[in-house]
Design an enzyme around this catalytic site. Sequence first.
Site, PDB file in Angstrom:
ATOM      1  CG  HIS A  53       4.211  52.690  44.352  1.00 57.39           C
ATOM      2  ND1 HIS A  53       4.388  53.678  43.410  1.00 57.39           N
ATOM      3  CD2 HIS A  53       4.315  51.515  43.671  1.00 57.39           C
ATOM      4  CE1 HIS A  53       4.586  53.136  42.216  1.00 57.39           C
ATOM      5  NE2 HIS A  53       4.539  51.822  42.353  1.00 57.39           N
ATOM      6  CD  GLU A  55       5.140  57.269  47.600  1.00 61.88           C
ATOM      7  OE1 GLU A  55       5.632  58.068  46.794  1.00 61.88           O
ATOM      8  OE2 GLU A  55       5.171  56.021  47.439  1.00 61.88           O
ATOM      9  CB  CYS A  80       4.663  57.559  40.621  1.00 63.67           C
ATOM     10  SG  CYS A  80       3.374  56.596  41.443  1.00 63.67           S
ATOM     11  CB  ALA A 159      39.818  39.072  46.998  1.00 66.37           C
ATOM     12  CD1 TRP A 180      38.136  29.325  49.510  1.00 66.37           C
ATOM     13  CD2 TRP A 180      37.174  31.168  48.697  1.00 66.37           C
ATOM     14  NE1 TRP A 180      36.998  28.929  48.845  1.00 66.37           N
ATOM     15  CE2 TRP A 180      36.388  30.040  48.337  1.00 66.37           C
ATOM     16  CE3 TRP A 180      36.765  32.443  48.294  1.00 66.37           C
ATOM     17  CZ2 TRP A 180      35.221  30.147  47.599  1.00 66.37           C
ATOM     18  CZ3 TRP A 180      35.613  32.555  47.559  1.00 66.37           C
ATOM     19  CH2 TRP A 180      34.857  31.430  47.214  1.00 66.37           C
ATOM     20  NE  ARG A 194      28.583  35.976  43.490  1.00 68.57           N
ATOM     21  CZ  ARG A 194      29.129  34.757  43.397  1.00 68.57           C
ATOM     22  NH1 ARG A 194      28.368  33.689  43.646  1.00 68.57           N
ATOM     23  NH2 ARG A 194      30.392  34.618  43.069  1.00 68.57           N
ATOM     24  CG  ASP A 210      38.414  31.095  40.268  1.00 66.25           C
ATOM     25  OD1 ASP A 210      39.503  30.520  40.364  1.00 66.25           O
ATOM     26  OD2 ASP A 210      38.272  32.329  40.409  1.00 66.25           O
ATOM     27  CG  LEU A 298      38.004  42.631  37.253  1.00 66.73           C
ATOM     28  CD1 LEU A 298      38.814  42.004  38.385  1.00 66.73           C
ATOM     29  CD2 LEU A 298      36.805  43.380  37.824  1.00 66.73           C
TER      30      LEU A 298
END
Length: 350
Positions: A53, A55, A80, A159, A180, A194, A210, A298
């Site tokens: 971790h 820390e 933690c 877009a 595009w 992504r 697409d 969407l």
Amino acid sequence: MAADEEIKFMQRCLDLAGRAEGLTYPNPLVGSVIVHQGRVIGEGYHLKAGGPHAEVLAVKSAGGSNIPLSSVLYVNLEPCSHFGRTPPCTDLIIKSGIKKVVIGTTDTSEKVSGNGIRTLIDAGTEIVKGVLEEESRWINRRFFTFHEKKRPYIILKWAESTDGFIDFKRDDTSRKRPYWITGEAERVLVHKWRSAEQSILVGATTLSADDPQLNIRAWEGVDPLRLILTSSGLVDTESALFNIPGRNIVFTHNEKLQIRGTEIIRIDRERDSSRQVAEFLFSEGIQSVIVEGGAQVLNHFISTGLWDEARIFYGKESFHEGVRAPYIKGLTISKKIYSNSILKIIENKA
């Protein structure tokens, strides 16, 4: 109000934490800094689940048991206090002799939920919390949404042309390809996005039009889990994503659909598909999903209110006709101008 020095060093924690974006699931993004007399003497950030971790790395880089007693440890998330894959960070902090810890925000997950702070206070440690709290929650918005709302953090992305279309009018002669609206810089940015999310979702129409691969090619990172949402079950099984490595899941009402090498999740027609997808992802431990189209999918997430963030590119070209872009209301939290588009990021405050 936090002192300027506290803000400066907490910002450093956040900067460090952000270096591991997309790599720490199911753990949160955490950075830590140890300061002595106004000077950083140690720092670290959590890189992956099962690894040290933040820390721990900060204490080690500051000298371990030889840390000056007047040192202050900064961390953007409550340490933690439980045994997981690694021992509790609170035990190490106490053992190191550090007597003051500055925390960005509390960890609201069930395993921590204030216990780390209580453990440190019981050991005589001075605690300052809430320094850059909003920023500390934002960097771990996926983690907090998953644990507090029991669902993944949901990002919508598309877009649209200057006249409000997300796709041109296609006919039988249109070959399978994306059109595009944005430029190269924006496309690289999308692959970076992504890499930060655990899953990616499109509808069957987008898959057919697409032929997307839904993976990371212009950035480094772990490919997200690929999801397809289709009521009818009419899926183009010749699409590229069925022929590349990775896990594919199709959500459908179709009771007969079978695709070799693909998981089929039957969803109930009487319930919102968006909610059922979110419930499944939560059950799988998936903390985030980016929805990349098409318009019907969407609009479904928007209409059910099941979204947290929308990332919209507004291009410069007109289509005149085609598929209308979704209509969305929310708080614009950022705006950036690219050579071929303007990017707006909207947060759902409903």
